[in-house]
Design an enzyme around this catalytic site. Structure first.
Site, PDB file in Angstrom:
ATOM      1  N   SER A 130      -3.782  -2.481   1.688  1.00  0.00           N
ATOM      2  CA  SER A 130      -3.133  -3.513   1.163  1.00  0.00           C
ATOM      3  C   SER A 130      -3.234  -5.120   0.789  1.00  0.00           C
ATOM      4  O   SER A 130      -4.232  -5.089   1.678  1.00  0.00           O
ATOM      5  CB  SER A 130      -1.776  -2.966   0.086  1.00  0.00           C
ATOM      6  OG  SER A 130      -1.686  -2.987  -1.083  1.00  0.00           O
TER       7      SER A 130
ATOM      8  N   GLU B  15      -7.500   4.299  -7.583  1.00  0.00           N
ATOM      9  CA  GLU B  15      -7.098   3.353  -7.708  1.00  0.00           C
ATOM     10  C   GLU B  15      -7.474   1.773  -8.062  1.00  0.00           C
ATOM     11  O   GLU B  15      -8.645   2.344  -8.600  1.00  0.00           O
ATOM     12  CB  GLU B  15      -6.795   2.644  -6.018  1.00  0.00           C
ATOM     13  CG  GLU B  15      -6.458   3.654  -4.682  1.00  0.00           C
ATOM     14  CD  GLU B  15      -6.648   3.254  -3.964  1.00  0.00           C
ATOM     15  OE1 GLU B  15      -6.038   1.837  -3.527  1.00  0.00           O
ATOM     16  OE2 GLU B  15      -6.898   3.765  -2.832  1.00  0.00           O
TER      17      GLU B  15
ATOM     18  N   HIS C 108      -3.177   5.236  -3.494  1.00  0.00           N
ATOM     19  CA  HIS C 108      -2.796   3.630  -2.643  1.00  0.00           C
ATOM     20  C   HIS C 108      -2.564   4.012  -1.794  1.00  0.00           C
ATOM     21  O   HIS C 108      -0.871   4.384  -1.360  1.00  0.00           O
ATOM     22  CB  HIS C 108      -1.844   2.694  -4.319  1.00  0.00           C
ATOM     23  CG  HIS C 108      -2.404   1.353  -3.222  1.00  0.00           C
ATOM     24  ND1 HIS C 108      -3.510   0.629  -2.967  1.00  0.00           N
ATOM     25  CD2 HIS C 108      -1.701   0.370  -2.530  1.00  0.00           C
ATOM     26  CE1 HIS C 108      -3.672  -1.109  -2.944  1.00  0.00           C
ATOM     27  NE2 HIS C 108      -1.785  -0.597  -2.071  1.00  0.00           N
TER      28      HIS C 108
END
Length: 320
Positions: free
Chosen positions: A172, A266, A296
């Protein structure tokens, strides 16, 4: 889980009791994940919202940790910054090392959250992994996190590792940080890491990819409101298209071989797809893995696809 998804898993040969047991085990983790990637109101990063997100991220790490085989965990202070080594508890190759950058939108995340994925990286490679707590926004906006990542990188160089002996990994916002660090090292004329591993990387703070709207209904955890909120407190009035904020728009010539993993559900899907396109155009070897029906940073969770994804990471890093 909806009846439609249940019936699909039955067709795949899974027993009803196994499906229900998995759902029961995943439920608190999914609630924590949703709490991390949420804000009370659009564009809100008030202390109450931040406290909830940070507590949820720490909880997610604690929930995930008992479900993996943890290695030796050695916390220490790296020039005042909290850091930790994950070391295999068996004889291993000490010539290679992984530097792992945790996610959390640059506003949350700590060593507790880092521990599960760092341990999994060590488990599939047999290499030691270094993780660190970079400073968070809004208390410490850009470039504090980047400065801390460079401090961790320089620490590995001080220990005697060659740049090519280091794998740089991140999930991320940690994927964003890993890419930004590479751009900085390149601009400084320094050697880059041997390989990059990016899990659901956030590469475009301008949110210009099609998936931000086209996959909004599919994403069970992240919203565009959340993206707007965290980038506001992290980037402030900076140019969001700068490669030091949106590494997607940087020059990738000379970057190391890269593995990208992303879930099909996502809103950040475009960030991975476009990164692969730009790296390939720059003649960089880049492998993109799209994991169907995944969310995610699914690699953290105790599910079969997460184990398969981590095995793929190990194969990528261990291949000649």
């Amino acid at each position: 889980m909806t009846p439609k998804k249940l019936s699909l898993r039955y067709k795949l040969g899974e027993k009803k009791e196994d499906v229900l047991r998995d759902d029961h085990r995943l439920a608190p983790m999914m609630r924590a994940l949703k709490a991390i990637h949420s804000v009370g109101t659009p564009d809100s990063m008030n202390p109450e919202d931040l406290a909830k997100q940070r507590a949820a991220q720490e909880l997610l790490g604690r929930l995930a940790a008992p479900m993996i085989v943890l290695k030796k965990w050695e916390p220490f202070r790296l020039k005042g910054m909290a850091a930790a080594w994950v070391r295999p508890d068996w004889p291993h190759d000490k010539r290679r090392v992984i530097l792992y950058c945790h996610g959390g939108g640059y506003t949350s995340g700590n060593l507790g959250y880092s521990r599960p994925l760092a341990s999994k990286l060590t488990n599939v490679t047999g290499w030691e992994t270094l993780c660190f707590e970079y400073r968070l926004a809004p208390e410490n906006p850009f470039p504090a996190a980047v400065d801390d990542a460079r401090r961790a990188w320089d620490y590995l160089m001080y220990l005697g590792y060659g740049a090519r002996d280091v794998v740089l990994a991140g999930d991320s916002a940690g994927g964003n940080l890993a890419l930004v660090l590479c751009h900085q090292l390149k601009q400084a004329g320094r050697q880059l890491p041997g390989r990059l591993v990016l899990m659901s990387p956030w590469t475009d703070m301008t949110a210009s990819g099609l998936s931000y709207t086209q996959r909004a209904e599919l994403d069970p955890t992240i919203t565009l409101d959340y993206i707007h909120a965290v980038r506001k407190v992290y980037a402030g009035g900076q140019d969001l298209a700068s490669p030091l904020l949106s590494p997607l728009f940087g020059d990738f010539a000379g970057f190391p071989p890269t593995l990208i993993q992303v879930g099909s559900n996502e809103i950040l899907f475009s960030d991975s797809l476009r990164l692969r396109e730009r790296m390939t155009a720059a003649n960089v070897y880049c492998r993109l893995e799209e994991w169907s029906d995944m969310w995610h940073v699914f690699q953290m969770f105790p599910i079969r696809k997460a184990a398969q994804a981590m095995d793929s990471v190990g194969a990528f890093l261990l291949e000649p």
